[in-house]
Design a protein around this motif. Sequence first.
Motif, PDB file in Angstrom:
ATOM      1  N   ARG A   1       7.915   1.037  -6.807  1.00  0.00           N
ATOM      2  CA  ARG A   1       8.410  -0.180  -6.181  1.00  0.00           C
ATOM      3  C   ARG A   1       8.898   0.093  -4.753  1.00  0.00           C
ATOM      4  O   ARG A   1       8.719  -0.727  -3.869  1.00  0.00           O
ATOM      5  N   PHE A   2       9.521   1.261  -4.525  1.00  0.00           N
ATOM      6  CA  PHE A   2       9.976   1.589  -3.178  1.00  0.00           C
ATOM      7  C   PHE A   2       8.799   1.654  -2.218  1.00  0.00           C
ATOM      8  O   PHE A   2       8.782   0.975  -1.182  1.00  0.00           O
ATOM      9  N   HIS A   3       7.799   2.454  -2.556  1.00  0.00           N
ATOM     10  CA  HIS A   3       6.689   2.652  -1.628  1.00  0.00           C
ATOM     11  C   HIS A   3       5.823   1.405  -1.503  1.00  0.00           C
ATOM     12  O   HIS A   3       5.368   1.077  -0.396  1.00  0.00           O
ATOM     13  N   GLU A   4       5.624   0.677  -2.594  1.00  0.00           N
ATOM     14  CA  GLU A   4       4.839  -0.550  -2.489  1.00  0.00           C
ATOM     15  C   GLU A   4       5.590  -1.596  -1.668  1.00  0.00           C
ATOM     16  O   GLU A   4       4.976  -2.351  -0.908  1.00  0.00           O
ATOM     17  N   SER A   5       6.901  -1.652  -1.818  1.00  0.00           N
ATOM     18  CA  SER A   5       7.694  -2.615  -1.029  1.00  0.00           C
ATOM     19  C   SER A   5       7.562  -2.340   0.458  1.00  0.00           C
ATOM     20  O   SER A   5       7.410  -3.264   1.264  1.00  0.00           O
TER      21      SER A   5
ATOM     22  N   ALA B   1      -2.152   9.580   4.491  1.00  0.00           N
ATOM     23  CA  ALA B   1      -2.927   8.972   5.576  1.00  0.00           C
ATOM     24  C   ALA B   1      -2.600   7.490   5.752  1.00  0.00           C
ATOM     25  O   ALA B   1      -2.602   6.971   6.877  1.00  0.00           O
ATOM     26  N   LEU B   2      -2.309   6.792   4.652  1.00  0.00           N
ATOM     27  CA  LEU B   2      -2.173   5.336   4.702  1.00  0.00           C
ATOM     28  C   LEU B   2      -0.751   4.831   4.913  1.00  0.00           C
ATOM     29  O   LEU B   2      -0.522   3.904   5.705  1.00  0.00           O
TER      30      LEU B   2
ATOM     31  N   ASP C   1      -3.451  -3.340  -1.340  1.00  0.00           N
ATOM     32  CA  ASP C   1      -4.317  -3.188  -2.510  1.00  0.00           C
ATOM     33  C   ASP C   1      -4.632  -1.719  -2.777  1.00  0.00           C
ATOM     34  O   ASP C   1      -4.623  -1.275  -3.936  1.00  0.00           O
ATOM     35  N   THR C   2      -4.891  -0.953  -1.730  1.00  0.00           N
ATOM     36  CA  THR C   2      -5.231   0.463  -1.912  1.00  0.00           C
ATOM     37  C   THR C   2      -4.068   1.233  -2.511  1.00  0.00           C
ATOM     38  O   THR C   2      -4.253   2.016  -3.459  1.00  0.00           O
ATOM     39  N   ILE C   3      -2.860   1.021  -2.007  1.00  0.00           N
ATOM     40  CA  ILE C   3      -1.699   1.748  -2.521  1.00  0.00           C
ATOM     41  C   ILE C   3      -1.409   1.350  -3.962  1.00  0.00           C
ATOM     42  O   ILE C   3      -1.067   2.199  -4.802  1.00  0.00           O
TER      43      ILE C   3
ATOM     44  N   SER D   1       3.916  -4.565   5.637  1.00  0.00           N
ATOM     45  CA  SER D   1       2.866  -4.592   6.665  1.00  0.00           C
ATOM     46  C   SER D   1       2.122  -5.919   6.686  1.00  0.00           C
ATOM     47  O   SER D   1       1.551  -6.306   7.701  1.00  0.00           O
ATOM     48  N   GLY D   2       2.083  -6.605   5.535  1.00  0.00           N
ATOM     49  CA  GLY D   2       1.316  -7.843   5.428  1.00  0.00           C
ATOM     50  C   GLY D   2      -0.180  -7.634   5.428  1.00  0.00           C
ATOM     51  O   GLY D   2      -0.954  -8.601   5.444  1.00  0.00           O
ATOM     52  N   ASN D   3      -0.622  -6.375   5.392  1.00  0.00           N
ATOM     53  CA  ASN D   3      -2.058  -6.059   5.428  1.00  0.00           C
ATOM     54  C   ASN D   3      -2.573  -5.885   4.002  1.00  0.00           C
ATOM     55  O   ASN D   3      -2.219  -4.907   3.327  1.00  0.00           O
ATOM     56  N   PRO D   4      -3.403  -6.803   3.510  1.00  0.00           N
ATOM     57  CA  PRO D   4      -3.833  -6.739   2.105  1.00  0.00           C
ATOM     58  C   PRO D   4      -4.651  -5.503   1.776  1.00  0.00           C
ATOM     59  O   PRO D   4      -4.690  -5.084   0.614  1.00  0.00           O
TER      60      PRO D   4
END
Length: 298
Positions: free
Chosen positions: A213-217, A166-167, A229-231, A222-225
């Motif tokens: 690291r791939f998915h968090e990068s 979803a995110l 933070d959720t991911i 997005s620059g959306n905290p």
Amino acid sequence: MRTEPTIATQILELIQTEGLPVGSHLPAQLLADRLRVSRSPINEALALLAEKQILRREANRGYFLAEPVQLPAKDLAEKLGIDETNVVADVYFRIADDRLRGLLPSDFKETEIRQRYGLTPAQLGSVMARIASEGWAEKKPGYGWTFSAMLTTADSLLQSYRLRLALEPAALLEPGYRLAPEVIERCRAAERHLLQGGIATDSAAALHERGVRFHESLVEGSGNPFFIDTIRRVNRVRRLLSYRSMQERSRYREHCEQHLQLLDLLERGRNDEAAQAMHVHLSSTLRNLEKISAILKP
């Protein structure tokens, strides 16, 4: 479970995964954060790699890569004679597996862990520091430890992927989304390393870290905290079940190819297509996990 390599071998894996050139600085704290261990074993491993002339140490500056890491990390470690089992990491995985199997109580004392797994005081300290840094156990007020709430069932891991489904595609559609060229190239290098043999030779920890690291990068672009933070929180608590799911690695080539496709689309600014590709990628992963759910069960 797979035997975890030494910290020195994990540093070699990281150097290779990141495609670091000769002369690259290897800060101890950065490595400790990436490998989720304390600085003490990192410093020991760096000194060992300097002794083997893979690194060079400069006074008051730290360690720098002196030789290119061309062989697979496991083969190079064997050649250098540093591939012996890391007792701390091996016990870490045994504790994780025992916790998932329900063999360890929610509350425990350090002496119980030390006696059960035959650890020295130093090894115990390193194991508990790693577990605490990953957030799946914490000290109780006063005395003793407690395992934190975390994903311990196959269903909960699948639920975490549905949340990500979803995110993560939505994060790629945020206004002003931007993925820096150096981040894209770093991610590409990691995927190429796996396609060139790392899928079979990398440790479960290295595979998990590469995926995280791939998915968090991509989400960080997005620059959306709130997304970021959720991911990060989801990735932190799914770690143990992710390790277990890595016993089945046949799906990883497809993962790498999908990751490379995502990077190509984002590099060209085709974020709508990238969001759709991310949805397909996570949906595919979810289906694959459902097929191997037996591995995830105690």
